[in-house]
Design an enzyme around this catalytic site. Structure first.
Site, PDB file in Angstrom:
ATOM      1  N   SER A 662       0.804  -1.229   0.000  1.00 52.05           N
ATOM      2  CA  SER A 662       0.000   0.000   0.000  1.00 52.05           C
ATOM      3  C   SER A 662       0.835   1.277   0.000  1.00 52.05           C
ATOM      4  O   SER A 662       0.308   2.358   0.220  1.00 52.05           O
ATOM      5  CB  SER A 662      -0.934   0.001   1.219  1.00 52.05           C
ATOM      6  OG  SER A 662      -0.180  -0.030   2.416  1.00 52.05           O
ATOM      7  N   LYS A 705      -5.990   2.843   9.219  1.00 52.56           N
ATOM      8  CA  LYS A 705      -5.115   3.862   8.630  1.00 52.56           C
ATOM      9  C   LYS A 705      -5.709   5.258   8.779  1.00 52.56           C
ATOM     10  O   LYS A 705      -4.992   6.227   9.088  1.00 52.56           O
ATOM     11  CB  LYS A 705      -4.872   3.541   7.150  1.00 52.56           C
ATOM     12  CG  LYS A 705      -4.037   2.291   6.921  1.00 52.56           C
ATOM     13  CD  LYS A 705      -3.880   1.982   5.435  1.00 52.56           C
ATOM     14  CE  LYS A 705      -3.017   0.749   5.214  1.00 52.56           C
ATOM     15  NZ  LYS A 705      -2.864   0.418   3.792  1.00 52.56           N
TER      16      LYS A 705
END
Length: 755
Positions: A662, A705
């Site tokens: 990511s 996140k």
């Protein structure tokens, strides 16, 4: 002349026979007169007189004569010669024939015949003494005058076939005939003696067994009387008999238990196997074999129980309520196998207790972390010393019910080695089509697990084998937001900690700001396990002060946390105060929750080499290569810059390993910022993987996140467009404080940032 067919008899010359009148009547022979001659014909097969033919007779017979008939009709017949039979004719049962005397070859004198007869008679007398009928038989034996009379009298008792009987009659040589007769008689003596001995021995054994059974029944009766008088002193055998009768186990299990119980009776307490047999019976009779009735469940009450004991987790609770509703409609005890996946401390295991409470069932937890032996699941065979049941059946014994809620904890921590694959053994346990007759190796009989509601927990799906994962329905446990952690600490963790330490509410007060500070600065996790430890530490410190009498009432505020917790606040990454080219804020997922990280890029004079530091894994190193290629293609005018300089990419902190798919968009943006010389505002953070085509690909762990971004002070976040649906799992208080920007292409990000 009267013709008498005979079968399976020996009639020899020189012997007197006594026949009853009805014997001749059965042969349809009437008007037998004294002095009348008879011919005895030997039949090959046993047939009725009416169906006989000339082919059914042997060619040698014996001639005789009726010597007398007494008042009772008994006929006395004396035999004389053997005869050859010719021209036999059978018409309607009447037999006619021609008989010619057959010569004898007398190669042995009368004295030797008499000596051999007396020897045989002596053997018969000695043989008869061993039987109850010996006295009665003695007079008959003494009455016999020759070997021929002996054989003729014992004809029906000799172990000879019909053909062997005829062979004695047809033998012409006298010595050979005597040998055959002696062999038949002595064989009869030995066979009868051996048979009698075997029968006597068998009878003795039977009498012993009957006596033993009678004694055992008396002992059992007396033992029952004693057990009723003194229930506290009931014997092991009797107690297990009662348990087997009351257990309700299936027929296979009952037979196995009764077999082991019989062994236990025979072995006795002094046997070295007694303890093993006792343990098995104790285990098998402690299990619950009876099917529990399906109870009606109040969904509203079940929701109240889940809300009372767990804050948040709305989607998880909704899925559990759906499961209960389906069970209610289908009238079944179980349903889908639920797999709770999430970070440590998010309530995966404890919610299993709430499910059991809502269903009014027993709760049992089986820890599978570190299990590497298949026998831990299926059990050990009882041939091994120290054999034990598997953890599944041991859990069934502990709970004492056939339909508990069983939590299989840490299924992702299973491992395999030479002892087998425990994950494969779980396939049968968790398959509703197979577990209705699950057979534990120790138990060795089928047990029905179909009523058990299995709930599994895991921190990650990566290490769970695909066949096992397919049998379960995955339910993700997201990390808690700061607001949820505050409510959990205030309503659950702090009151439990105070109760566990014996501290009353009037003696300790913790301000809301203190709890929020603990959450923000003293914990770094998605769950609340670390928060619980901090609450316990705080209460222990307060307990010391209360016991010493230093304070009667303690108030904890943020300023006193360093004193109570005896540790420095945890350092969390926060946004940079100053922006500079080549530095971009990224978002990362960890097992303890989300974190922000900085991608730092720098050019130094060189020859175009690329150096990567920060303990990056292979996936992130490949992301670096993709980002370099993308930036080179998007900024072709910077070609000279790449040739004349070395590129150094660093991801702090250097001591922490990092990997994952990511960071592509963050790396690409950092390199674009470095090449263009334009700095990116610290208020921006981003997450997403990129392809060589310049597309932004979806990622996982979005809720964690975004929480990390909000905690670090970020105000704007770029996310992949395909992750928009995942925003439903993000808490509202997090989304309210962030501007979330979905993007499809890398160009969209660079354009927004002015690169």
């Amino acid at each position: 002349m009267i013709v008498v067919p005979i079968y399976d008899m020996i009639i020899l010359p020189g012997v007197t026979f006594y026949f009853k009148q009805d014997v001749f009547q059965e042969l349809e022979i009437e008007d037998v007169k004294e002095g009348e001659e008879l011919i005895f014909l030997y039949q090959k097969e046993d047939k009725a007189r009416q169906s006989l033919t000339e082919e059914d007779f042997y060619p040698i017979g014996v001639e005789g004569k009726v010597e007398g008939i007494d008042r009772d009709g008994n006929i006395n017949v004396r035999t004389f010669h053997r005869v050859d039979i010719h021209n036999i004719e059978v018409t309607e049962g009447n037999i006619s024939l021609e008989a010619v005397n057959r010569d004898e070859i007398e190669d042995i004198d009368a004295q030797e015949c008499q000596m051999r007869f007396e020897k045989m008679r002596t053997s018969l007398l000695r043989f008869a003494q061993g039987f109850q009928w010996g006295v009665w038989a003695r007079s008959y034996i003494l009455h016999w005058k020759s070997i021929s009379e002996v054989v003729s009298a014992l004809s029906s008792y000799l172990n000879l076939t019909n053909e062997e009987r005829y062979q004695i009659v047809e033998t012409d040589v006298l010595s050979q005939r005597i040998e055959k007769m002696e062999h038949a008689v002595y064989e009869f003596i030995e066979v009868t003696r051996v048979g009698e001995e075997a029968e006597n021995a068998q009878q003795e054994r039977h009498e012993k067994v009957y006596r033993e059974d009678a004694i055992k029944k008396q002992i059992d009766f007396l033992q029952r009387q004693l057990d009723e008088m003194h229930p506290e002193n009931i014997s092991d055998v009797r107690r297990f008999e009662q348990k087997i009768e009351e257990s309700g186990m299936n027929e296979t299990a009952r037979k196995e238990a009764e077999k082991i119980l019989n062994r236990m009776k025979q072995e006795g307490k002094d046997s070295h196997e007694y303890g093993m047999l006792y343990d098995y019976l104790d285990f098998v009779t402690t299990l619950s074999w009876k099917k529990e009735e399906v109870e009606a469940i109040d969904l509203d009450k079940a929701e109240d129980i889940l809300d009372e004991e767990h804050y948040g987790l709305k989607k998880v609770k909704a899925r559990i309520i759906q499961q209960i509703a389906v069970m209610q409609l289908n009238k079944k005890q179980s349903g889908s196998i639920l797999l709770f996946v999430g970070a440590p401390g998010t309530g995966k295991t404890s919610i299993g207790q709430s499910i059991a409470k809502a269903l009014h069932r027993e709760y049992v937890r089986v820890s599978l972390g570190g299990v590497r032996d298949e026998a831990e699941i299926r059990g050990h065979r009882r041939t091994y010393v120290g054999a034990m049941p598997g953890r599944i059946m041991e859990g069934m014994k502990r709970c004492g019910a056939s339909n508990p809620v069983m939590v299989l904890d840490e299924v992702d921590k299973l491992s395999k080695d030479f002892s087998g694959d425990p994950a494969s053994a779980l396939l049968e346990v968790l398959d509703p089509e197979q577990n209705n007759n699950f057979t534990d190796h120790y138990l060795n009989v089928p047990y029905d697990l179909s009523d058990v509601l299995f709930v599994c927990t895991a921190n990650s799906l990566d290490t769970i084998p695909e066949p096992l994962l397919n049998r379960m329905e995955v339910i993700q446990f997201p990390g808690y937001t700061a607001v949820e952690k505050f409510q959990i600490a205030r309503k659950h963790l702090l009151p439990k900690a105070m109760a566990g330490m014996g501290i009353k509410a009037k003696n300790l007060k913790v301000t809301d700001d203190a709890i929020r500070t603990i959450i923000q600065d003293y914990t770094a996790e998605s769950g609340v396990r670390g928060l619980k430890k901090q609450m316990n530490t705080l209460c222990r410190y307060a307990a010391v002060k209360l016991v010493k009498g230093e304070q009667k009432s303690i108030t904890v505020n943020p300023k006193r946390l360093r004193e109570f917790l005896d540790q420095k606040p945890i350092h969390h990454e926060s946004i940079l105060e100053e922006k500079q080219p080549g530095v971009v804020t990224g978002l990362a997922w960890t097992s303890a929750g989300g974190e922000i990280l900085f991608i730092e890029a720098m050019f130094t004079k060189g020859s175009g080499k690329i150096q990567v530091t920060g303990q990056l894994g292979d996936v992130m190193k490949e992301s670096v290569q993709i980002a370099v290629s993308l930036v080179k293609s998007m900024y072709p005018e910077s070609a000279a810059m790449w040739k004349e300089n070395d590129l150094h990419i660093h991801v702090p902190a250097g001591a922490v390993p990092k990997d994952g798919p990511s960071a592509g968009i963050t790396l690409t943006t950092a390199l674009a910022s470095l090449v263009t010389g334009k700095a990116v505002s610290p208020q921006y953070a981003m997450t997403g993987e990129v392809s060589l085509r310049g597309g932004v690909m979806p990622i996982g762990g979005l809720p964690e996140k975004l929480m990390a971004a909000q905690r670090a002070g970020v105000s704007k976040v770029f996310i992949p467009y395909e992750n928009v649906e995942d925003l439903e799992d993000v808490a509202d208080e997090v989304k309210e404080k962030l501007e979330i920007i979905p993007v499809k292409k890398v160009k969209d990000v660079l354009k927004r940032l002015g690169l």
